[in-house]
Design a protein around this motif. Structure first.
Motif, PDB file in Angstrom:
ATOM      1  N   GLU A 175       0.846  -1.187   0.000  1.00 44.25           N
ATOM      2  CA  GLU A 175       0.000   0.000   0.000  1.00 44.25           C
ATOM      3  C   GLU A 175       0.888   1.246   0.000  1.00 44.25           C
ATOM      4  O   GLU A 175       1.778   1.381   0.827  1.00 44.25           O
ATOM      5  CB  GLU A 175      -0.911   0.039   1.230  1.00 44.25           C
ATOM      6  CG  GLU A 175      -1.662  -1.248   1.508  1.00 44.25           C
ATOM      7  CD  GLU A 175      -0.943  -2.149   2.495  1.00 44.25           C
ATOM      8  OE1 GLU A 175      -1.637  -2.850   3.254  1.00 44.25           O
ATOM      9  OE2 GLU A 175       0.310  -2.149   2.496  1.00 44.25           O
ATOM     10  N   ILE A 176       0.627   2.154  -0.937  1.00 36.89           N
ATOM     11  CA  ILE A 176       1.416   3.377  -1.076  1.00 36.89           C
ATOM     12  C   ILE A 176       0.634   4.549  -0.502  1.00 36.89           C
ATOM     13  O   ILE A 176      -0.528   4.764  -0.841  1.00 36.89           O
ATOM     14  CB  ILE A 176       1.752   3.653  -2.555  1.00 36.89           C
ATOM     15  CG1 ILE A 176       2.659   2.550  -3.115  1.00 36.89           C
ATOM     16  CG2 ILE A 176       2.414   5.020  -2.726  1.00 36.89           C
ATOM     17  CD1 ILE A 176       2.937   2.674  -4.599  1.00 36.89           C
ATOM     18  N   SER A 177       1.278   5.326   0.372  1.00 51.05           N
ATOM     19  CA  SER A 177       0.653   6.537   0.909  1.00 51.05           C
ATOM     20  C   SER A 177       1.722   7.601   1.098  1.00 51.05           C
ATOM     21  O   SER A 177       2.921   7.313   1.101  1.00 51.05           O
ATOM     22  CB  SER A 177      -0.061   6.240   2.235  1.00 51.05           C
ATOM     23  OG  SER A 177       0.845   5.706   3.182  1.00 51.05           O
ATOM     24  N   GLY A 178       1.283   8.839   1.239  1.00 51.84           N
ATOM     25  CA  GLY A 178       2.227   9.938   1.439  1.00 51.84           C
ATOM     26  C   GLY A 178       3.160  10.140   0.263  1.00 51.84           C
ATOM     27  O   GLY A 178       4.315  10.543   0.433  1.00 51.84           O
ATOM     28  N   PHE A 179       2.662   9.895  -0.947  1.00 52.34           N
ATOM     29  CA  PHE A 179       3.521   9.924  -2.141  1.00 52.34           C
ATOM     30  C   PHE A 179       4.075  11.323  -2.390  1.00 52.34           C
ATOM     31  O   PHE A 179       3.356  12.317  -2.317  1.00 52.34           O
ATOM     32  CB  PHE A 179       2.729   9.451  -3.356  1.00 52.34           C
ATOM     33  CG  PHE A 179       3.533   9.406  -4.630  1.00 52.34           C
ATOM     34  CD1 PHE A 179       4.370   8.337  -4.891  1.00 52.34           C
ATOM     35  CD2 PHE A 179       3.454  10.435  -5.555  1.00 52.34           C
ATOM     36  CE1 PHE A 179       5.114   8.285  -6.060  1.00 52.34           C
ATOM     37  CE2 PHE A 179       4.194  10.397  -6.722  1.00 52.34           C
ATOM     38  CZ  PHE A 179       5.026   9.316  -6.972  1.00 52.34           C
ATOM     39  N   GLN A 180       5.375  11.390  -2.709  1.00 52.75           N
ATOM     40  CA  GLN A 180       6.063  12.641  -3.021  1.00 52.75           C
ATOM     41  C   GLN A 180       6.844  12.454  -4.325  1.00 52.75           C
ATOM     42  O   GLN A 180       7.375  11.382  -4.587  1.00 52.75           O
ATOM     43  CB  GLN A 180       7.064  13.010  -1.914  1.00 52.75           C
ATOM     44  CG  GLN A 180       6.556  12.874  -0.498  1.00 52.75           C
ATOM     45  CD  GLN A 180       5.766  14.075  -0.054  1.00 52.75           C
ATOM     46  OE1 GLN A 180       6.133  15.209  -0.350  1.00 52.75           O
ATOM     47  NE2 GLN A 180       4.668  13.834   0.649  1.00 52.75           N
ATOM     48  N   ARG A 181       6.929  13.516  -5.123  1.00 50.12           N
ATOM     49  CA  ARG A 181       7.743  13.483  -6.343  1.00 50.12           C
ATOM     50  C   ARG A 181       8.440  14.830  -6.514  1.00 50.12           C
ATOM     51  O   ARG A 181       7.848  15.883  -6.254  1.00 50.12           O
ATOM     52  CB  ARG A 181       6.884  13.204  -7.572  1.00 50.12           C
ATOM     53  CG  ARG A 181       7.693  13.106  -8.884  1.00 50.12           C
ATOM     54  CD  ARG A 181       6.789  13.213 -10.106  1.00 50.12           C
ATOM     55  NE  ARG A 181       5.839  12.128 -10.186  1.00 50.12           N
ATOM     56  CZ  ARG A 181       6.050  10.981 -10.817  1.00 50.12           C
ATOM     57  NH1 ARG A 181       7.206  10.773 -11.425  1.00 50.12           N
ATOM     58  NH2 ARG A 181       5.117  10.059 -10.849  1.00 50.12           N
ATOM     59  N   LEU A 182       9.694  14.789  -6.967  1.00 53.57           N
ATOM     60  CA  LEU A 182      10.459  16.012  -7.176  1.00 53.57           C
ATOM     61  C   LEU A 182      11.382  15.817  -8.370  1.00 53.57           C
ATOM     62  O   LEU A 182      12.029  14.773  -8.502  1.00 53.57           O
ATOM     63  CB  LEU A 182      11.294  16.340  -5.935  1.00 53.57           C
ATOM     64  CG  LEU A 182      12.173  17.592  -6.005  1.00 53.57           C
ATOM     65  CD1 LEU A 182      11.303  18.848  -5.992  1.00 53.57           C
ATOM     66  CD2 LEU A 182      13.161  17.618  -4.843  1.00 53.57           C
ATOM     67  N   GLU A 183      11.451  16.811  -9.245  1.00 54.92           N
ATOM     68  CA  GLU A 183      12.370  16.738 -10.379  1.00 54.92           C
ATOM     69  C   GLU A 183      13.787  17.047  -9.915  1.00 54.92           C
ATOM     70  O   GLU A 183      14.016  18.023  -9.193  1.00 54.92           O
ATOM     71  CB  GLU A 183      11.962  17.723 -11.473  1.00 54.92           C
ATOM     72  CG  GLU A 183      12.825  17.609 -12.729  1.00 54.92           C
ATOM     73  CD  GLU A 183      12.331  18.459 -13.878  1.00 54.92           C
ATOM     74  OE1 GLU A 183      13.117  18.696 -14.809  1.00 54.92           O
ATOM     75  OE2 GLU A 183      11.151  18.882 -13.838  1.00 54.92           O
ATOM     76  N   VAL A 184      14.737  16.196 -10.320  1.00 58.26           N
ATOM     77  CA  VAL A 184      16.136  16.398  -9.921  1.00 58.26           C
ATOM     78  C   VAL A 184      17.063  16.545 -11.118  1.00 58.26           C
ATOM     79  O   VAL A 184      18.259  16.757 -10.945  1.00 58.26           O
ATOM     80  CB  VAL A 184      16.642  15.243  -9.023  1.00 58.26           C
ATOM     81  CG1 VAL A 184      15.929  15.249  -7.692  1.00 58.26           C
ATOM     82  CG2 VAL A 184      16.500  13.897  -9.722  1.00 58.26           C
ATOM     83  N   SER A 185      16.531  16.426 -12.332  1.00 54.46           N
ATOM     84  CA  SER A 185      17.392  16.588 -13.505  1.00 54.46           C
ATOM     85  C   SER A 185      17.970  17.996 -13.502  1.00 54.46           C
ATOM     86  O   SER A 185      17.281  18.979 -13.249  1.00 54.46           O
ATOM     87  CB  SER A 185      16.599  16.350 -14.793  1.00 54.46           C
ATOM     88  OG  SER A 185      15.526  17.261 -14.896  1.00 54.46           O
ATOM     89  N   GLY A 186      19.246  18.091 -13.750  1.00 54.61           N
ATOM     90  CA  GLY A 186      19.911  19.387 -13.766  1.00 54.61           C
ATOM     91  C   GLY A 186      20.538  19.776 -12.445  1.00 54.61           C
ATOM     92  O   GLY A 186      21.338  20.716 -12.395  1.00 54.61           O
ATOM     93  N   ILE A 187      20.198  19.081 -11.349  1.00 52.48           N
ATOM     94  CA  ILE A 187      20.825  19.382 -10.062  1.00 52.48           C
ATOM     95  C   ILE A 187      22.211  18.743 -10.036  1.00 52.48           C
ATOM     96  O   ILE A 187      22.346  17.536 -10.188  1.00 52.48           O
ATOM     97  CB  ILE A 187      19.979  18.865  -8.883  1.00 52.48           C
ATOM     98  CG1 ILE A 187      18.611  19.552  -8.865  1.00 52.48           C
ATOM     99  CG2 ILE A 187      20.711  19.113  -7.558  1.00 52.48           C
ATOM    100  CD1 ILE A 187      17.702  19.074  -7.751  1.00 52.48           C
ATOM    101  N   GLU A 188      23.239  19.549  -9.879  1.00 52.81           N
ATOM    102  CA  GLU A 188      24.609  19.047  -9.941  1.00 52.81           C
ATOM    103  C   GLU A 188      25.271  18.952  -8.573  1.00 52.81           C
ATOM    104  O   GLU A 188      26.415  18.513  -8.472  1.00 52.81           O
ATOM    105  CB  GLU A 188      25.442  19.939 -10.870  1.00 52.81           C
ATOM    106  CG  GLU A 188      24.933  19.929 -12.313  1.00 52.81           C
ATOM    107  CD  GLU A 188      25.792  20.754 -13.246  1.00 52.81           C
ATOM    108  OE1 GLU A 188      26.792  21.341 -12.771  1.00 52.81           O
ATOM    109  OE2 GLU A 188      25.477  20.814 -14.446  1.00 52.81           O
ATOM    110  N   ASN A 189      24.569  19.351  -7.525  1.00 49.23           N
ATOM    111  CA  ASN A 189      25.117  19.303  -6.175  1.00 49.23           C
ATOM    112  C   ASN A 189      24.607  18.049  -5.479  1.00 49.23           C
ATOM    113  O   ASN A 189      23.412  17.921  -5.192  1.00 49.23           O
ATOM    114  CB  ASN A 189      24.703  20.563  -5.402  1.00 49.23           C
ATOM    115  CG  ASN A 189      25.343  20.635  -4.029  1.00 49.23           C
ATOM    116  OD1 ASN A 189      25.193  19.728  -3.224  1.00 49.23           O
ATOM    117  ND2 ASN A 189      26.054  21.718  -3.758  1.00 49.23           N
ATOM    118  N   ALA A 190      25.508  17.108  -5.210  1.00 53.33           N
ATOM    119  CA  ALA A 190      25.110  15.829  -4.628  1.00 53.33           C
ATOM    120  C   ALA A 190      24.472  16.009  -3.256  1.00 53.33           C
ATOM    121  O   ALA A 190      23.464  15.371  -2.933  1.00 53.33           O
ATOM    122  CB  ALA A 190      26.324  14.906  -4.535  1.00 53.33           C
TER     123      ALA A 190
END
Length: 312
Positions: free
Chosen positions: A27-42
């Protein structure tokens, strides 16, 4: 005592990072998504993942007993990091230890394709497969292998990097890893447009409209556009070489295809690859792109019970 009913699963890809709280039955809850393409700082990527886990846990209001991380590779399991991924520009990304320190729970990690394979094995209806290969065609190409219920890890956790099989010497397309002729330089989401441009050049042809994405090329081929159809036939032949090598390497009885390209266009992308060994069952995932996230969670639950992931 840490919860054994809930964990947090993280899926870090070249384009997006996804995070959710998972129950034992997926069961999936509290789903989060964020774009990280282009982020160069680890460190920035790691900090954003910590914030996402905090948000998911706060939203669901549950205690988590572990964190499972699925990530694009290659990885260094000894140090809990992603190491110079050709599809990410952030260098070495340390994940395991900072997340373990932030939440005080065990953290385990594996490459996204291994997580996808485990997700298919546990939740995708393929638990009876003797050897299952999960093949993703996304920003890159990779595979994960489950053999007799065990994840094939390799010496450093990087077994299954089939996107770097050499499948062509005619066009000799450059790969993001620095090599040439590698599978993902031709048939991945990032590689296909560059291959199309080179293919057009060698054909002495021009395309009247700029095609910016693999999806647009495949859509045009499905609509019957002549040049795109001819090009995708060549891509299918290259994919058949990769599939043939994959079958010879792992001798699977089941191959599950995933990734945006495979989920939408598998019928166009996979040519006839029969030959040396018995043909496996080939199917498209039914987990709607969530196999790596589910697999990371399932692996975390396994780790809680079996104590096979790093704890503080």
């Amino acid at each position: 005592m840490a919860s054994t009913e809930f964990c947090c699963a993280v899926d870090l890809g070249a384009t997006n990072v996804r995070c959710a709280v998972l129950g034992r039955n997926g069961e999936i809850s509290g789903f989060q998504r964020l774009e990280v393409s282009g982020i160069e700082n680890a460190s920035c990527i790691t900090a954003k993942i910590v914030d996402m886990i905090e948000s998911a846990v706060e939203e669901t209001g549950v205690d988590i007993g572990a964190v499972g991380i699925s990530t694009a590779g290659p990885v260094d399991l000894a140090h809990g990091s992603v190491v110079n991924s050709p599809n990410m520009q952030a260098g070495e990304i340390f994940l395991r230890d900072p997340i373990a320190e932030a939440f005080g729970v065990p953290v385990c990690m594996l490459t996204d394709c291994k997580a996808g394979a485990y997700g298919e094995y546990v939740f995708g209806g393929h638990g009876d497969a003797s050897t299952l290969v999960y093949l993703t065609m996304s920003t890159g190409i990779g595979s994960g292998v489950i053999s007799k219920g065990e994840i094939l890890q390799g010496a450093d956790g990087n077994a299954g990097e089939v996107g770097h099989f050499v499948v062509d010497t005619k066009y000799n397309m450059p790969c993001g890893c620095g090599g040439f002729g590698h599978w993902e330089a031709y048939a991945s989401g990032s590689g296909m447009p560059r291959f199309f441009a080179e293919w057009l050049r060698q054909q002495g042809a021009e395309f009247e409209k700029p095609l910016l994405t693999s999806g647009q090329i495949l859509f045009a081929a499905r609509q019957g556009e002549t040049l795109c159809s001819k090009f995708i036939s060549e891509v299918a032949e290259i994919n058949a070489r990769g599939m043939h090598s994959l079958v010879c390497a792992y001798n699977p009885d089941c191959v599950v295809l995933d990734g945006p390209l495979a989920r939408e266009y598998a019928d166009l992308l996979i040519g006839d690859f029969g030959g040396y060994l018995r043909m496996p069952e080939v199917c498209v995932t039914e987990l709607d792109g969530n196999a790596p996230l589910l697999g990371a969670g399932a692996y975390a639950f396994s780790s809680i019970l079996e104590g096979n992931c790093r704890a503080l």
